[in-house]
Design an enzyme around this catalytic site. Sequence first.
Site, mmCIF file in Angstrom:
data_model
loop_
_atom_site.group_PDB
_atom_site.id
_atom_site.type_symbol
_atom_site.label_atom_id
_atom_site.label_comp_id
_atom_site.label_asym_id
_atom_site.label_seq_id
_atom_site.Cartn_x
_atom_site.Cartn_y
_atom_site.Cartn_z
ATOM 1 N N TYR A 165 1.060 -1.193 0.045
ATOM 2 C CA TYR A 165 0.047 -0.118 0.003
ATOM 3 C C TYR A 165 0.938 1.202 0.091
ATOM 4 O O TYR A 165 1.632 1.478 1.029
ATOM 5 C CB TYR A 165 -0.803 0.107 1.167
ATOM 6 N N TYR A 198 -4.867 5.469 -8.103
ATOM 7 C CA TYR A 198 -5.130 5.186 -6.669
ATOM 8 C C TYR A 198 -6.669 4.678 -6.716
ATOM 9 O O TYR A 198 -7.627 5.395 -6.912
ATOM 10 C CB TYR A 198 -5.082 6.392 -5.845
#
Lengths: 157, 391
Positions: free
Chosen positions: B290, B340
């Site tokens: 992440y 994203y």
Amino acid sequence: MSSAEPQAEPKAGPERRASSARARFPRPEPDRDSAPWWEAVRRHELTVQRCEGCGTLRFPARAVCNRCRGRAWEWVPARGTGRVYSWIVNHQVFMPAMAGEVPFPVLLVRLDDGEDLLMYGDLVDGSPGDLEPGLPVEAVFLDVDESTTLVGWRPLR
Amino acid sequence: MGTFRDRAAIAGVGYTPFSKDSGVSTLTLAVDAVLAALDDAGLDVDDVDALATHRVGDSTPPWVVAPALGLPEVTWYLDQFGGGSVSHSVIGQAAMAVAAGVAETVVCYRAINARSEFRMGGTGRGPAAIFDVQYQAPYGYFAPPQQFAMYARAHMNAYGTTHEQLGHIAVGQRANAAKNPRALKRDPITLDDYLSSRWIAEPFRLLDCCLETDGACAVVVTSRERARDLRHVPVLISGAAWAGGDSFFSGAGSGPGGTDLTVTEAARLAPRLYAMAGAGPGDIDVAELYDCFTYSVLVQLEDYGFCPKGEGGPYAASGALALDGELPVNTHGGFLSEGYVHGINHVAEAVAQLRGTAGDRQVPGAEVALSTSQPGYVLAGTSALILRSDT
């Protein structure tokens, strides 16, 4: 267990007026546990909770001790000093009120009352370039307006 | 553990285009991504009996997507509150629902207009109403770049981590994105480009920060047996793990390092995840970590056991994270350069690598992948998956 105390006039001492733009930052939104903490800040008193069961100091405010699960506590004065743990210098305008404020630092301070007591706040009377880990600081109180006071941190050397 | 490991598989992956302005609703994005994932799997809408997503008031829930798709019946759903922390939690729970026999085919999706409608940075809206915010927002501190910058500074203070080390992560992921036709940012960057990009919140520059993207992605989770009858080699969900706890709290049990902000909740999760999957850090062929910011990659290199605590910076700068390195990381370019979609596009990339269909960015022989969510700093929780090719 202390109850919510009536608001008092800010005391004399190292108090400052925040800028008008700062007054348009989000206001503190106390919850049922934290309201007395914010009211103490309004009186220019820095406090933490002390569990009446095991004596552990705690912050942020909540009604149950995470060591002994005790529900009785008292608000006790913090020493009002700490050491800089981390900081940022914010440049981005994340909300319109920041436009006249950037760049501005935000500090994260470990209170001298306990290694695990962390508080945020403004840098007062200091330059971001002088910040270093462990820098000793003292709490000062920033009166934003007639209803809101915030915490700032002033380097002690 | 044995009752869960490898019982469920990812059988399909679908995307919408990524952009800065989709021009459509999050419902449309969700529908398009779900249909694309079903098409990839070789399944029809009628084969779907469950939907799962997460959101923070910024997307369309399963009970709207289901009738919009015309699903015949929903037997299980998940509409989880949360952002990147729960991105992998959603897929882990879908795998549990399949393993428990509650659902047979779950489509997990994440649909957001994160640039044109709902910017995480807070521009044009107030901070989220969560517990910690009252102590932070009045100082002008509430946006994720600020929060992660604070943690990155703590790491620099403790271990001497440098800007250049963070920059190597940004530069390396851009090089991967250059080989990814889906990526929004494909022009290579240099360390000088990184170091001359403007400040956002020191110690973060613009190129430390992920993109804000409009788009959606979906993955189909079904049983291993059913997946074996479908179009692609199944990608097995070998492990799924969770951890939580707010490191801003004083007192015992408040994060693996107490109030040590250089350690994330991932350090707690990792041993359980590895044990569940029967794998260790040395078995991971690709890691999709992440990357809301460069620093979140760096700290996870430590907390998932790829290098000792404090050595994430030198490890990142060593070249180990490149496609031909010891541990290829964010092979698609990540949030920093692909786009994203809040975590699920990391899972989708892991699936492509394990299928061997990642094109120019394929890691040869990749069989085991780690894919992770936000490691547990903001809103505190975290979740992660270990995936394995069913060959």
